[in-house]
Each structure stands twice: as structure tokens, then as C-alpha cells.
Design a protein around this motif. Structure first.
Motif, PDB file in Angstrom:
ATOM      1  N   HIS A 156      13.653 -18.255   1.701  1.00  0.00           N
ATOM      2  CA  HIS A 156      13.821 -18.704   3.084  1.00  0.00           C
ATOM      3  C   HIS A 156      12.625 -18.264   3.933  1.00  0.00           C
ATOM      4  CE1 HIS A 156      15.867 -20.133   6.591  1.00  0.00           C
ATOM      5  NE2 HIS A 156      16.051 -18.923   7.106  1.00  0.00           N
ATOM      6  N   CYS A 157      12.212 -16.974   3.719  1.00  0.00           N
ATOM      7  CA  CYS A 157      11.077 -16.449   4.472  1.00  0.00           C
ATOM      8  C   CYS A 157       9.810 -17.236   4.164  1.00  0.00           C
ATOM      9  CB  CYS A 157      10.836 -14.970   4.129  1.00  0.00           C
ATOM     10  SG  CYS A 157      12.083 -13.862   4.779  1.00  0.00           S
ATOM     11  N   TYR A 203      16.563  -5.395   5.575  1.00  0.00           N
ATOM     12  CA  TYR A 203      15.718  -5.485   6.764  1.00  0.00           C
ATOM     13  C   TYR A 203      14.395  -4.774   6.463  1.00  0.00           C
ATOM     14  CZ  TYR A 203      14.108  -4.824  11.572  1.00  0.00           C
ATOM     15  OH  TYR A 203      13.359  -4.815  12.727  1.00  0.00           O
ATOM     16  N   PRO A 204      13.248  -5.332   6.841  1.00  0.00           N
ATOM     17  CA  PRO A 204      11.959  -4.749   6.456  1.00  0.00           C
ATOM     18  C   PRO A 204      11.788  -3.277   6.799  1.00  0.00           C
ATOM     19  CG  PRO A 204      11.616  -6.946   7.341  1.00  0.00           C
ATOM     20  CD  PRO A 204      13.073  -6.631   7.542  1.00  0.00           C
ATOM     21  N   LEU A 205      12.341  -2.819   7.920  1.00  0.00           N
ATOM     22  CA  LEU A 205      12.126  -1.436   8.340  1.00  0.00           C
ATOM     23  C   LEU A 205      13.200  -0.487   7.841  1.00  0.00           C
ATOM     24  CD1 LEU A 205      10.819  -1.949  11.995  1.00  0.00           C
ATOM     25  CD2 LEU A 205       9.572  -1.962   9.831  1.00  0.00           C
ATOM     26  N   TYR A 206      13.972  -0.934   6.875  1.00  0.00           N
ATOM     27  CA  TYR A 206      15.008  -0.092   6.272  1.00  0.00           C
ATOM     28  C   TYR A 206      14.470   1.268   5.815  1.00  0.00           C
ATOM     29  CZ  TYR A 206      17.778   1.394   2.166  1.00  0.00           C
ATOM     30  OH  TYR A 206      18.458   2.105   1.214  1.00  0.00           O
ATOM     31  N   PRO A 207      13.278   1.354   5.160  1.00  0.00           N
ATOM     32  CA  PRO A 207      12.803   2.677   4.728  1.00  0.00           C
ATOM     33  C   PRO A 207      12.635   3.665   5.872  1.00  0.00           C
ATOM     34  CG  PRO A 207      11.536   0.940   3.672  1.00  0.00           C
ATOM     35  CD  PRO A 207      12.366   0.292   4.735  1.00  0.00           C
ATOM     36  N   PRO A 253       6.614  -7.083   1.527  1.00  0.00           N
ATOM     37  CA  PRO A 253       7.272  -6.108   2.406  1.00  0.00           C
ATOM     38  C   PRO A 253       6.331  -5.456   3.413  1.00  0.00           C
ATOM     39  CG  PRO A 253       8.105  -5.891   0.188  1.00  0.00           C
ATOM     40  CD  PRO A 253       6.974  -6.874   0.105  1.00  0.00           C
ATOM     41  N   ALA A 254       5.090  -5.158   3.001  1.00  0.00           N
ATOM     42  CA  ALA A 254       4.164  -4.525   3.942  1.00  0.00           C
ATOM     43  C   ALA A 254       3.856  -5.456   5.109  1.00  0.00           C
ATOM     44  CB  ALA A 254       2.873  -4.128   3.224  1.00  0.00           C
ATOM     45  N   THR A 255       3.679  -6.748   4.814  1.00  0.00           N
ATOM     46  CA  THR A 255       3.424  -7.714   5.886  1.00  0.00           C
ATOM     47  C   THR A 255       4.622  -7.814   6.811  1.00  0.00           C
ATOM     48  OG1 THR A 255       2.112  -8.976   4.289  1.00  0.00           O
ATOM     49  CG2 THR A 255       2.634 -10.049   6.375  1.00  0.00           C
ATOM     50  N   LEU A 256       5.812  -7.893   6.217  1.00  0.00           N
ATOM     51  CA  LEU A 256       7.024  -8.017   7.027  1.00  0.00           C
ATOM     52  C   LEU A 256       7.224  -6.788   7.911  1.00  0.00           C
ATOM     53  CD1 LEU A 256       9.482  -9.533   4.389  1.00  0.00           C
ATOM     54  CD2 LEU A 256       8.292 -10.736   6.238  1.00  0.00           C
ATOM     55  N   ARG A 257       6.910  -5.620   7.365  1.00  0.00           N
ATOM     56  CA  ARG A 257       7.043  -4.408   8.183  1.00  0.00           C
ATOM     57  C   ARG A 257       6.050  -4.430   9.342  1.00  0.00           C
ATOM     58  NH1 ARG A 257       7.503  -1.952   2.948  1.00  0.00           N
ATOM     59  NH2 ARG A 257       5.337  -1.229   3.056  1.00  0.00           N
ATOM     60  N   ALA A 258       4.815  -4.841   9.051  1.00  0.00           N
ATOM     61  CA  ALA A 258       3.814  -4.919  10.121  1.00  0.00           C
ATOM     62  C   ALA A 258       4.270  -5.876  11.212  1.00  0.00           C
ATOM     63  CB  ALA A 258       2.469  -5.362   9.542  1.00  0.00           C
ATOM     64  N   VAL A 259       4.772  -7.032  10.820  1.00  0.00           N
ATOM     65  CA  VAL A 259       5.227  -8.021  11.789  1.00  0.00           C
ATOM     66  C   VAL A 259       6.380  -7.478  12.626  1.00  0.00           C
ATOM     67  CG1 VAL A 259       6.365 -10.259  12.045  1.00  0.00           C
ATOM     68  CG2 VAL A 259       4.427 -10.025  10.496  1.00  0.00           C
ATOM     69  N   GLU A 260       7.322  -6.811  11.959  1.00  0.00           N
ATOM     70  CA  GLU A 260       8.454  -6.263  12.708  1.00  0.00           C
ATOM     71  C   GLU A 260       8.000  -5.236  13.730  1.00  0.00           C
ATOM     72  OE1 GLU A 260      11.921  -6.953  12.862  1.00  0.00           O
ATOM     73  OE2 GLU A 260      10.880  -8.723  12.110  1.00  0.00           O
ATOM     74  N   PHE A 261       7.053  -4.402  13.360  1.00  0.00           N
ATOM     75  CA  PHE A 261       6.556  -3.422  14.321  1.00  0.00           C
ATOM     76  C   PHE A 261       5.810  -4.099  15.473  1.00  0.00           C
ATOM     77  CE2 PHE A 261       6.876   0.080  11.023  1.00  0.00           C
ATOM     78  CZ  PHE A 261       7.810   0.807  11.736  1.00  0.00           C
ATOM     79  N   PHE A 262       5.071  -5.157  15.170  1.00  0.00           N
ATOM     80  CA  PHE A 262       4.430  -5.899  16.257  1.00  0.00           C
ATOM     81  C   PHE A 262       5.477  -6.487  17.191  1.00  0.00           C
ATOM     82  CE2 PHE A 262       0.400  -6.248  13.719  1.00  0.00           C
ATOM     83  CZ  PHE A 262      -0.409  -5.678  14.672  1.00  0.00           C
ATOM     84  N   ARG A 263       6.565  -7.001  16.633  1.00  0.00           N
ATOM     85  CA  ARG A 263       7.635  -7.558  17.457  1.00  0.00           C
ATOM     86  C   ARG A 263       8.251  -6.479  18.344  1.00  0.00           C
ATOM     87  NH1 ARG A 263      10.148 -12.411  15.987  1.00  0.00           N
ATOM     88  NH2 ARG A 263       9.336 -13.433  14.131  1.00  0.00           N
ATOM     89  N   LEU A 264       8.286  -5.254  17.825  1.00  0.00           N
ATOM     90  CA  LEU A 264       8.878  -4.145  18.572  1.00  0.00           C
ATOM     91  C   LEU A 264       7.868  -3.489  19.520  1.00  0.00           C
ATOM     92  CD1 LEU A 264      10.908  -2.511  15.657  1.00  0.00           C
ATOM     93  CD2 LEU A 264      11.869  -3.679  17.654  1.00  0.00           C
TER      94      LEU A 264
END
Length: 702
Positions: A36-37, A104-108, A454-465
Motif C-alpha cells: 500500500h505504501c 508504525y515507523p517510530l515504534y522503536p 523503515p529509515a525513510t519512513l521514520r525520517a518522513v514521520e519526524f519531518f511531519r512531527l
């Protein structure tokens, strides 16, 4: 089995059921979600929407269309707040909520926060497993340090030694060595590691004191080791430790500590005739060379006199002579002293540093000795001779020396290259500068796969935040752990998402220099155009400044406190705005560009609308730039730039001039500033007057 242990084991079993590839660190991602992603991310994360997430100037919550993580992101924030604020005994109550966010990408980061709040000897397995699973990943940064400090505070020696890794800092290193001794490891083996701890210019932590005592008793604290530490401490400006170290020396060597105390208190004391008896030549000469180099930058004539007193004794090595000659020569050169020529000739010897050649050429250019420039460059090593700056100055000097045909050939070759010297060369032969724009080929399939690591998704999530530090940390990790061939793909991805500073850094890392459009993006074009037009500043000039200052990173902060796209100091912003300016305003794109362009207008008004002087002033300050004006007669622009004393400012001005031309082309303009740069002159200080009230620079009447 405790609830905490049961949940941690469940997390671990689930985590280790799939690959531990570094970029798959968020391991619990459902296959259906991945597919889906892959189809959604490149289309739903439009440049405008994601860039708004990164640069949310209104500080309001953003809801992106078709955002597959919107709900989980809010759950993450809520749970993160609970893990940070609730009492420690309640942390395990949230295990189920943590587990529910496993995809969720930021689960760790939730696992990390839980470990920090519940850290104890009972969670040893969980901490070590986490450090293993997320080894070298941003989520693990600093956790081992915290864990070791916790173990040391409670004297859990065995657990500490199991978890310790080298390079953890002096305090933990000394703790580990003490524990190894206490656990029966042979002293001769452990104490070998103390040497590097001893050879440090600053006082070491208290944990190191017992080791140093044992090290000394073992006969390993030799006079040479003590003298070496005195040298290191003196060069690091830590005089306070030298009296203690002096007491560790035998009486016959204590005078060496006195030498260092004297010259670090006042470097001109090196001229005292009795200070260097040359009994311990090696140690004394180390202090003598250091002192002469420092003195040369303050009083080159005095340094030269003292140097002559010792030089005939033949006590200096070739490398030491290079150090002293360089300092005296460059100090005279930067002062534009008459002695500069002779000292540059003396310093320009085989084995000298490359900057001697650079400044020798700059001095000869300033004094119009073009034949000598040709001689110096043509006799230089091939590695230097082939650099763009030397090729340009060889052509320029040949032209001035009556050899236009040779100069033209060199200009033609150089004009094919995209940089300041290439653009200057093109102007000399009336050619259009070459941008050599060759966009990187776009592999949509590879980019789509990269978008869902996962690294890209985490980066994107942090940018969103709006957590840009964490986001960039994840992006840098991504670049470090993908094949070199994919780094350019990462640059394209960042560019299309509007993460322009990440795009610029990615292309720089991949070495794909010819994608001019993506490396010099039209970021915030509407804002720059509006503000530049309002203040009668070239849009290309303002964008060139921002590109050089921050690579269009709106939340950039320099070590000295300059902030935002155009890297403004708070005091500068306050001055041009005529009101107090908050840091949030400096991070606001609209405000930052407004203040930056106002400051450019201020400098333009003060410096006779000279873009070269203005760009130098933007970097070094206009008062300093006025000090650099030629003394007696005007200088050609290129020669003046080459003689700017500050290396950073020299490079800055060249870059801004080149970037301005690139942005003129990017903006669809045919303007070319380089023909004017080749004909303009920087006025001499004698030809400049400053208005007594406004401080505006004015050229004196001819």
C-alpha cells in the motif's frame, strides 16, 4: 514471569522473526501495508504537503490527504507523553498500547523510551537485545552510554563489562579498566590502556585517578610521558594542570614545565635569552617552535629576530622550519608588509604547505608581478598546477604578460567547467558560462522501494512531527546504509518531497554534481521573488546567499547562533526589523527572508551596490571588509577576492557569485554577472569616503 519481562520477550520474538537488515529496523510492517505504501507514498506525499509539514510557519496541526499514519501518529504522541510523564511503576501498564503501534515507523522510539524509564539490572536482557537489534541506528544513539552510567552508579561490574564498548569517553573507560583490575585481569595488560588516557590536555575524571596511581607505581609514568602531557596541555591552553605535572618530573627536567608556563602566559617571552638552555633539545625545541609560530601571527618582526638567533645553530628539522617560515611569511603577507616578498620566497621551498603557494601567487597578483605568477605556477607540482584556481591564474597572468594565445587556450578549456573560475574564464573569452546540466536519470521503481524503507519512513514521520533534528539523523543514517548507487535516488526522492537540504546533501554525497536543477532548487521562489522585488535586490542574489548559508534549511542554526534560511544573527534581524525578533520568527521562512533581504539592502546601500563587497560583508561583517580594501589603488575584482584574508570568506564570495549566475539561469534569465566581474575594480580605501551620519560608503570624486 513479570508482566514487563513477558511483554519484552514478546516484542523480541516478534522483532527477530524477520530480517535484521539495518534499513529494516522497524521490522513489524505488514506485507499488505508495504505494498500500500509503495503505491501511495510517492503520490500522497506531494512536495508542497510534505514541505509544509517540515516548514509549518503557522505552527498548526497538519492533516495530509490520504495520510495512512495520521491516526497512529496521534496515538504515538499520546503514548509518548504518557511514557515520559507517568510514574515509573505505571510504565508497564502501557505495553499493550506500545505493541498496538508495532507497525508504525517510530515504534522503536517507544521501546527506547520505555527502556529509559524502567532501566534496572532486571531489564539487562531487554536493553542488550535492543542495543543489538538497533545497533548503530539513530534510535539507539546514547542508550549504551546511559545504560553504562546506570550500571556504574550501582557498581554492577559484570554487567558493565559485558556491555562496555571502546570509545565511550574517559569516565566510562576508566571505570571499565578499574573493574577489569578488580576482577583479576593482569595489571600489566590493563595498564597498557592507560597511556592514551594520560596523554590528554585536560584534567581527567576522578574515576581515572586510581588508575594513574597504579600506572605510576608500575613505572609507566616516565618523564617523557609527563613532558608530552605538559606540551598537550599547554597547546590546549590549560595552564592550570602544568604545575601539578611539573611535580611529577625529576628536578633536572622541571625547567621544561617552566618554559611552557612562561610562553603560554606571554608568548613574547620566547625572546628571553636564558629561557632555552638546550639541555633537553627535543622538548625545548617543541616549545620554541610552537612559541615562534604563535608570536609570528602577532609580531612577525620579533618572531623573525628570535628565529634568526636559533636558526644558525641547526637545531630545527626541515618540517619545523616550514612551520616557522610559513607563519612569518603569511603574517607579513596578510599585513601587506614589504617583508612579505622575501619571506614568501624563503617559505616557498620543497615540502612547504600548499597554502604558501596560494598566498605567494595572491601576493604576486596584488603587486602585479604576473611574470612571477607564471613562473611559480609552471614550476608547481602537477597536483597543484591542475587545480582550477591555478589554471585560471596562469591564463590571467599569461594574458597580462603578452601571451594572449596561450591564455585563450587555457580559458577555453576552463570555461567548460561549472564553477567560479570556469565562469570567470568564460567572461574573458566572451563565451556563455557552461552549466553542464545533466539531470540524474529517474528510476521510479527503485525510488518507490527506497520511499518505504523503515529509515525513510521514520525520517518522513519526524519531518511531519516538525522534529527536524531526528528526521535528518534518520536521513543521514539512510544515506550511510544504502548502496552508493541508490544515494542519487535518495536525492531525487528528497527533492520531489521538497526536502531540499536533504536533496542537496544527498547529491553531494553521491558525487552526482551535474544535476543542476535539483542541486540548486528554486526553493521558496515566491517568497524570495516577493521580498527581493520589494527591496530592490536581485532574486538570484538572495537565493544564492540562502543556498550557500543553509542549503534552504529553514531551521538551521550555526555554532554562533545565526538562524534560519539566510542565517541571520538575532541582533542583525532586530536591527533591520527595528523591533525584537524571536527565534521562531527567524525559523519562519517568510520572516527570515524578509529580514535577510532587508539586510542585503542595507549592505548594498552602505557598499555602493557592489555585490562582491556585499557578499563578503554578509559573511565577515562590513567593517572588516572595509579594512580589506586596497590601500593605495583599486584592484581588479578577481585579484581582490583572491587576497581576502579569511579562507572562509574567500570561498564564500566565490560560491555566491557562481550560485547567483546559476540561479539567474534557473529563473529563466539571460543575465550574466561575470563579464562585469572581469571588468570591475574594488576601490582603494583612499577613494572611499564614509558619510559621518549614515555610514554609507561613497566613492570620492575623481
Amino acid at each position: 514471569m513479570s508482566t514487563s519481562l513477558r511483554w519484552s520477550r514478546l516484542f523480541r520474538l516478534r522483532d527477530t522473526a524477520v530480517s535484521l537488515h539495518p534499513l529494516q529496523a522497524t521490522k513489524i510492517v505488514r506485507p499488505s501495508l508495504l505494498s500500500h505504501c509503495a503505491t501511495l507514498l510517492l503520490c500522497i506525499l506531494s512536495p508542497s504537503s510534505l514541505y509544509a509539514a517540515q516548514h509549518n510557519t503557522q505552527s498548526q496541526a497538519l492533516t495530509l490527504p490520504h495520510d495512512i499514519y495520521a491516526e497512529k501518529r496521534q496515538q504515538f504522541l499520546t503514548l509518548e507523553e504518557k511514557l515520559r510523564t507517568y510514574s515509573r511503576r505505571r510504565i508497564n501498564d502501557f505495553n499493550g498500547e506500545i505493541y498496538a503501534l508495532a507497525d508504525y515507523p517510530l515504534y522503536p522510539y517507544l521501546l527506547r523510551l520505555k527502556l529509559e524509564r524502567t532501566m534496572s539490572i532486571n531489564t539487562k536482557r531487554d536493553v542488550e537485545q535492543f542495543l543489538h537489534d538497533y545497533h548503530e541506528q539513530p534510535v539507539s544513539y546514547g542508550l549504551r552510554y546511559q545504560w553504562l552510567n546506570y550500571l556504574a552508579s550501582r557498581n554492577h561490574q559484570r554487567a558493565f563489562l559485558d556491555s562496555y564498548r571502546s570509545g565511550m569517553g574517559a569516565k566510562l573507560t576508566c571505570t571499565s579498566l578499574n573493574y577489569r583490575l578488580q576482577n583479576g585481569e593482569p595489571a600489566e595488560q590493563v595498564l597498557r590502556d592507560v597511556d592514551t588516557l594520560w596523554l590528554h590536555g585536560q584534567s581527567q575524571p576522578d574515576e581515572c585517578d586510581p588508575l594513574f596511581v597504579k600506572w605510576k607505581k608500575a613505572g609507566l609514568m616516565s618523564p617523557a610521558m609527563v613532558i608530552k602531557r605538559i606540551e598537550i596541555a599547554a597547546k590546549e591552553k590549560n595552564r592550570r594542570i602544568i604545575p601539578y605535572l611539573k611535580r611529577q618530573l625529576p628536578a633536572s627536567d622541571q625547567y621544561i614545565a617552566d618554559i611552557w608556563l612562561s610562553v603560554t602566559r606571554n608568548v613574547s617571552s620566547v625572546q628571553k635569552k636564558g629561557l632555552f638552555p638546550l639541555k633537553n633539545k627535543q622538548s625545548e625545541i617543541e616549545a620554541l617552535v610552537w612559541s615562534l609560530e604563535k608570536l609570528a601571527w602577532q609580531q612577525p618582526t620579533l618572531a623573525a629576530e628570535v628565529y634568526a638567533r636559533y636558526e644558525h645553530k641547526g637545531i630545527f628539522s626541515a618540517a619545523q622550519r616550514h612551520v616557522i617560515n610559513r607563519a612569518i611569511a603569511l603574517s607579513y603577507t596578510l599585513e601587506k608588509s614589504p617583508q612579505a616578498h622575501d619571506w614568501l620566497e624563503k617559505a616557498h621551498a620543497p615540502g612547504a604547505s600548499d597554502d604558501i603557494t596560494l598566498w605567494h601567487v595572491a601576493h604576486l597578483l596584488r603587486t602585479k608581478q604576473f611574470d612571477e605568477v607564471v613562473r611559480i605556477i609552471e614550476s608547481a607540482p602537477e597536483t597543484l598546477k591542475n587545480k582550477a584556481n591555478y589554471r585560471y591564474w596562469l591564463a590571467r597572468s599569461l594574458e597580462q604578460s603578452g601571451q594572449p594565445m596561450r591564455a585563450t587556450v587555457l580559458y577555453q578549456l576552463l570555461a567548460k567547467e561549472r564553477h567560479y573560475y570556469g565562469f570567470m574564464a568564460s567572461a574573458h573569452i566572451n563565451a556563455s558560462p557552461s552549466l553542464k546540466n545533466n539531470p540524474a536519470p529517474k528510476n521510479s521503481s527503485a525510488i518507490a522501494k527506497l520511499a518505504v524503507t523503515p529509515a525513510t519512513l521514520r525520517a518522513v514521520e519526524f519531518f511531519r512531527l516538525n522534529r527536524s533534528t531526528e528526521a535528518r539523523r534518520e536521513w543521514y543514517y539512510l544515506l550511510s546504509h544504502i548502496p552508493n548507487g541508490q544515494i542519487t535516488d535518495a536525492g531525487i526522492l528528497a527533492y520531489e518531497w521538497g526536502l531540499y537540504d536533504q536533496a542537496i546533501s544527498s547529491f553531494a554525497r553521491s558525487g552526482y554534481w551535474d544535476d543542476v536543477e535539483r542541486r540548486f532548487p528554486l526553493a521558496f521562489n515566491d517568497v524570495f521573488s516577493e521580498k527581493a522585488e520589494a527591496h530592490n535586490i536581485s532574486t538570484s542574489f538572495a537565493m544564492a546567499i540562502a543556498r550557500r548559508e543553509s542549503s534552504f534549511r529553514s531551521d538551521a542554526v550555526s555554532p554562533v547562533g545565526a538562524a534560519g534560511l539566510m542565517q541571520l544573527m538575532p541582533g542583525t534581524a532586530k536591527y533591520v526589523a527595528q523591533t525584537k525578533v524571536s527565534q521562531s520568527q527567524l525559523f519562519d521562512v517568510n520572516d527570515n527572508v524578509e529580514f535577510g533581504v532587508q539586510y542585503l539592502r542595507y549592505l548594498m546601500d552602505k557598499l555602493d551596490n557592489n555585490p562582491v563587497l556585499v557578499s563578503a560583508s554578509y559573511n565577515a561583517g562590513w567593517r572588516k571588509v572595509l579594512e580589506w580594501l586596497p590601500v593605495n589603488e583599486a584592484l581588479p575584482v578577481d585579484i581582490w577576492i583572491e587576497n581576502i584574508p579569511y579562507k572562509e570568506t574567500r570561498a564564500y564570495v566565490k560560491a555566491v557569485m557562481a550560485y547567483q549566475h546559476i540561479y539567474e539561469q534557473q529563473l529563466g534569465s539571460s543575465n550574466n554577472i561575470f563579464p562585469q566581474l572581469t571588468s570591475d575594480m574594488i576601490p582603494s580605501a583612499d577613494a572611499v569616503s564614509t558619510h559621518p551620519v549614515t555610514g554609507v560608503m561613497q566613492l570620492a570624486p575623481k
